[in-house]
Design a protein around this motif. Structure first.
Motif, PDB file in Angstrom:
ATOM      1  N   SER A 376       0.839  -1.332  -0.017  1.00 25.75           N
ATOM      2  CA  SER A 376       0.050   0.054   0.160  1.00 25.75           C
ATOM      3  C   SER A 376       0.658   1.137  -0.118  1.00 25.75           C
ATOM      4  O   SER A 376       1.992   1.180   0.647  1.00 25.75           O
ATOM      5  CB  SER A 376      -0.792   0.177   1.314  1.00 25.75           C
ATOM      6  OG  SER A 376      -1.602   1.297   1.353  1.00 25.75           O
ATOM      7  N   SER A 377       0.314   2.240  -0.654  1.00 27.48           N
ATOM      8  CA  SER A 377       1.091   3.797  -0.710  1.00 27.48           C
ATOM      9  C   SER A 377       1.160   4.055   0.880  1.00 27.48           C
ATOM     10  O   SER A 377       1.780   5.014   1.102  1.00 27.48           O
ATOM     11  CB  SER A 377       0.256   4.798  -1.565  1.00 27.48           C
ATOM     12  OG  SER A 377      -1.104   4.816  -1.037  1.00 27.48           O
ATOM     13  N   LEU A 378       0.224   3.498   1.614  1.00 22.00           N
ATOM     14  CA  LEU A 378       0.166   4.010   3.148  1.00 22.00           C
ATOM     15  C   LEU A 378       1.184   3.220   4.107  1.00 22.00           C
ATOM     16  O   LEU A 378       1.094   3.559   5.112  1.00 22.00           O
ATOM     17  CB  LEU A 378      -1.294   3.863   3.806  1.00 22.00           C
ATOM     18  CG  LEU A 378      -2.640   4.627   3.172  1.00 22.00           C
ATOM     19  CD1 LEU A 378      -3.688   4.281   3.887  1.00 22.00           C
ATOM     20  CD2 LEU A 378      -2.126   6.145   3.098  1.00 22.00           C
ATOM     21  N   ALA A 379       2.057   2.327   3.364  1.00 20.30           N
ATOM     22  CA  ALA A 379       2.971   1.817   4.143  1.00 20.30           C
ATOM     23  C   ALA A 379       4.001   2.173   4.231  1.00 20.30           C
ATOM     24  O   ALA A 379       4.786   2.431   3.213  1.00 20.30           O
ATOM     25  CB  ALA A 379       2.936  -0.038   3.814  1.00 20.30           C
ATOM     26  N   MET A 380       4.775   2.555   5.202  1.00 20.20           N
ATOM     27  CA  MET A 380       6.040   3.344   5.353  1.00 20.20           C
ATOM     28  C   MET A 380       6.961   2.737   6.460  1.00 20.20           C
ATOM     29  O   MET A 380       6.418   2.776   7.562  1.00 20.20           O
ATOM     30  CB  MET A 380       5.915   5.024   5.542  1.00 20.20           C
ATOM     31  CG  MET A 380       6.898   5.831   5.403  1.00 20.20           C
ATOM     32  SD  MET A 380       6.536   7.374   5.567  1.00 20.20           S
ATOM     33  CE  MET A 380       6.000   7.388   7.486  1.00 20.20           C
TER      34      MET A 380
END
Length: 500
Positions: A376-380
């Motif tokens: 996900s683009s929300l996983a950092m």
């Protein structure tokens, strides 16, 4: 001309997905209407398995105890041989709870009882389902969605900021938007029915003629009721007699027994199994959840659970955007949930093939604890991690203690509508307080204590690590103290404003 929406959200469909979304919005004080074209609640048991991840979600929604009381656990599976003898086995793998995974047994709860509990919770939050309201038209522009509703009290036109189609496999919302629903018909037609039946013990899930698609039959006692669920494949063409007499004849013919009686039918359906996935989950201000976005065979007990988790993922994001967060947050819904549905379709189809051979067994893959959003683009991660818990993973539970000495759990820290930031051997004042964020730290002068080492085992933190957990219980970010400024991107997307 700009139109002012009457509500933030209009939800079409009051099954498990629509109810989950409504509860999520209600506890966040987002305005919505929940409509269903049926005149009364669904009264069938189609989705009866509550998987482990869904139980964790139900804990957060404050309904897990009521769901447990409403149903029960799966009984053993009793497979009968032609000579009348039988062998028993577990339908699901049995495992003991662990510190990281507190729920280890799926529940058997008829769908109508699960949804009844959800409606009760929604009523506690001050909302209800509007039955007998059918969506008959949808238009949208840059400002809002305009919905035309046919109801007994008269037709209505409603303006809403967003519309969510939770209206099932034959979704009007999906069709109105022209969203493709590709897939395949699986060549299996089946009957599912809830019946009052006597002459059979309620201590097992009775299965006859396993491996035969012409004579296979299962009779499952529905926990929390005096009913049995009948499941049986039938011919692809032709009428099916779903009356008590018709189902009694099927039971007698397929079991070879004359000691059982079907006295009445509470609900019944004959359906053809399909595996289909919507081309997209979002069209401007309109979203699809649950069966409106994906349909599949019932093998593995994945459907209701996947639908609940769709809504759980979307709910907090819609609420955040309604409160001022960036609209790009909503793009992550399809990005995260559509691949999960694709995998689920593959799993349930494989399990259907096993059922045809009489070899169906359900393992960890159906429990949904390992579902995550690592891509996900929300996983950092800052810096990137190569082992242990990763951004996008389900955030595990762990028994811990508060600074007062009282026992608690990490899940208790998560419960509610907030984000949670966990620091491990950190300086708490490195992060400024924000509305919607709860901060807890382990270590010197920390407010929580990991004296059993369970948090360390589950999260594998390094000294100085911060773990940001989303409102839906997934790890959003893991950052080192010297990279703490990287969290500002997350706070901006999630709408976490500095406290005044």
């Amino acid at each position: 001309m700009t139109r002012n929406p009457a509500v933030d959200l209009l939800i079409c469909g009051a099954g498990a997905a629509g109810l989950t979304l409504a509860i999520e919005l209600a506890r966040r004080n987002v305005s919505f209407r929940l409509l269903d074209k049926m005149d009364e609640p669904f009264r069938g048991s189609r989705g009866k398995g509550i998987q482990l991840r869904t139980q964790e979600i139900f804990e957060d929604l404050d309904i897990i105890d009521r769901v447990v009381v409403a149903g029960g656990v799966y009984p053993p599976q009793r497979e009968y041989r032609d000579d009348g003898s039988y062998v028993e086995s577990d339908v699901v793998e049995h495992a003991s709870p662990t510190p990281a995974e507190p729920y280890r047994l799926p529940l058997l709860v008829p769908q109508f009882l699960t949804e009844s509990v959800m409606r009760e919770r929604l009523a506690e939050l001050g909302h209800r389902v509007e039955y007998g309201c059918e969506l008959v038209g949808v238009e949208q522009d840059q400002d809002c969605v305009t919905a035309r509703i046919a109801a007994q009290a008269g037709d209505q036109t409603v303006h809403a900021r967003y519309l969510v189609g939770a209206d099932g496999g034959r979704s009007f919302v999906r069709a109105a938007l022209g969203i493709g629903f590709p897939g395949k018909t699986l060549g299996v037609r089946a009957v599912v029915a809830d019946v009052f039946l006597t002459g059979l013990e309620r201590d097992a899930w009775h299965r006859f003629n396993e491996g035969s698609m012409e004579r296979q039959l299962s009779l499952c006692p529905l926990a929390g009721t005096d009913l049995f669920q009948v499941q049986a494949p039938v011919a692809l063409e032709g009428d099916v007699d779903l009356t008590a007499a018709g189902l009694a004849a099927m039971v007698a013919e397929r079991t070879g027994r004359d000691d059982m009686r079907v006295h009445s039918v509470s609900w019944a359906s004959a359906y053809t199994m399909n595996a289909r996935l919507a081309d997209r989950y979002r069209d401007g201000r309109v979203f699809l959840v649950g069966d409106a976005a994906h349909i599949h065979p019932p093998t593995g007990g994945q459907g209701l659970n996947t639908s609940v988790q769709d809504a759980y993922n979307l709910g907090w994001k819609l609420a955040a955007v309604s409160a001022g967060a960036s609209d790009e947050l909503l793009d992550s819904y399809e990005e995260e949930r559509r691949p999960i549905a694709g995998d689920m379709l593959g799993l349930s189809t494989r399990l259907l093939d096993e059922m045809k051979r009489g070899e169906l067994r359900r393992g960890r893959e159906v429990q949904q604890l390992d579902i995550g959003y690592p891509e996900s683009s929300l996983a950092m991660e800052c810096p990137e991690r190569s082992a242990g818990l990763l951004a996008g993973d389900r955030a595990p539970d762990a028994p811990i203690r508060r600074a007062t000495g009282h026992s608690t759990r990490v899940f208790e820290l998560f419960r509610g509508i907030h984000w949670t930031l966990l620091g491990y051997d950190v300086e708490r004042d490195k992060v400024a307080p924000r509305a919607g964020l709860r901060i807890h730290t382990f270590g010197a002068r920390g407010d929580v204590i990991d004296d059993g080492g369970h948090f360390r085992d589950a999260y594998a933190p390094q000294s100085g690590d911060w773990v940001l957990v989303r409102p839906d219980g997934y790890v959003g970010a893991i950052v080192a103290s010297d990279r703490i400024e990287s969290l500002e991107r997350y706070f901006r997307i999630g709408g976490l404003a500095l406290a005044n």
